[in-house]
Design an enzyme around this catalytic site. Sequence first.
Site, mmCIF file in Angstrom:
data_model
loop_
_atom_site.group_PDB
_atom_site.id
_atom_site.type_symbol
_atom_site.label_atom_id
_atom_site.label_comp_id
_atom_site.label_asym_id
_atom_site.label_seq_id
_atom_site.Cartn_x
_atom_site.Cartn_y
_atom_site.Cartn_z
ATOM 1 N N GLY A 92 35.393 16.701 31.973
ATOM 2 C CA GLY A 92 34.293 17.337 31.756
ATOM 3 C C GLY A 92 34.217 17.793 30.483
ATOM 4 N N SER A 124 41.265 14.138 31.293
ATOM 5 C CA SER A 124 40.500 14.315 30.367
ATOM 6 C C SER A 124 40.526 15.929 29.928
ATOM 7 C CB SER A 124 39.095 13.943 30.439
ATOM 8 O OG SER A 124 38.175 14.014 29.767
ATOM 9 N N ALA A 125 39.414 16.637 29.876
ATOM 10 C CA ALA A 125 39.558 17.858 29.820
ATOM 11 C C ALA A 125 40.603 18.908 30.268
ATOM 12 C CB ALA A 125 38.134 18.673 30.148
ATOM 13 N N HIS A 161 40.850 9.775 25.799
ATOM 14 C CA HIS A 161 39.993 8.990 25.702
ATOM 15 C C HIS A 161 40.049 8.278 24.359
ATOM 16 C CE1 HIS A 161 37.481 10.035 29.409
ATOM 17 N NE2 HIS A 161 37.826 11.334 28.895
ATOM 18 N N GLU A 196 42.333 5.249 27.222
ATOM 19 C CA GLU A 196 41.983 5.319 28.757
ATOM 20 C C GLU A 196 42.905 4.448 29.588
ATOM 21 O OE1 GLU A 196 37.962 4.670 29.572
ATOM 22 O OE2 GLU A 196 37.232 6.666 28.565
#
Length: 242
Positions: A92, A124-125, A161, A196
Amino acid sequence: MKSPIKLLAFSSSRVGNGGYLESVSPIVNSFLGNKTLNVAFIPFASVNTDYEVYADMVRKGLSDLPLIIETVTTVHAKETIEKADVIMVGGGNTFKLLHDLYALSLMEVIKNKVLFGAPYIGWSAGSNIAGETICTSNDMPIIYPSSFNALGFLPFQINPHYYNHPIIGFNGETRDQRLSEFLQLNQSKKVVALPEGTALILEDEQLTSIGFANAICFKKCDKEGTMKKELPLNEDLSFLLH
C-alpha cells in the site's frame, strides 16, 4: 538469546496478470514449512481503514496454506503481534504504514518479535520498511511519519516494483535517476531494487534472491558516479549484509 532474522521480502503481491498473492503463496509455504501457524497481518499501508477487508483478501490469496491470519487492529495491535508466530506486512502506501506503526508504538514490538525468532514476511510497502529507511519508496508522502527510519532488518535500502524502461515523450526522471539522486545525498548507502516477481530471503544469516528477474544493487562510487550491478538469482548475496 536472539535468533538469526528470518525474512522474506517480495517486490509485489502479483506478477503480471497473475492473481493476488498467487506467486507469493508457494514461496511462503516453502519458507514457513507448511505448518499451522498464527500470523499477525499488519494492514496499515492501506488508506482504506476497513482493515478486515484487506485481511480477507490476504486470507483468500493464501487460502491453500495452513495459516491462521489475524488482523492487527489499532485497538489490539500489540497483543496480536506479541502472540503471533509470524509477522506479515502488506503493501500500500509506505508513508501511511510507517506513520501508523510509530503512532501505535509498534516499531520496537515488531523488532523484538522478529529479532527473537518470528519470521517476517512483507511485500511492497511491507518490504520497504524491512530496510534502513523508507527514503527509496516509490510512494507519495500522503502523511508524515514521525521518522523515515524503518525496521532495519536489512542494512540497506529497498526499492520495490523496480522498473526503469524509458517512455518515449516522457520527460520525467527514470527510476535509476531517482535512485542516483538518493545516493548523491546519502553516499554511504546501498539500494537493492526488486523487479516485480522478485523476492529477498534472509535465513540462517544467508541472503539470496529468488523469482523472475535479477535484483539490482545501486551504490555511489567516487569516480564512476552510481554503480549499478545485477544480483543473480539463487546466489549468495550475504556480502550485502556487511
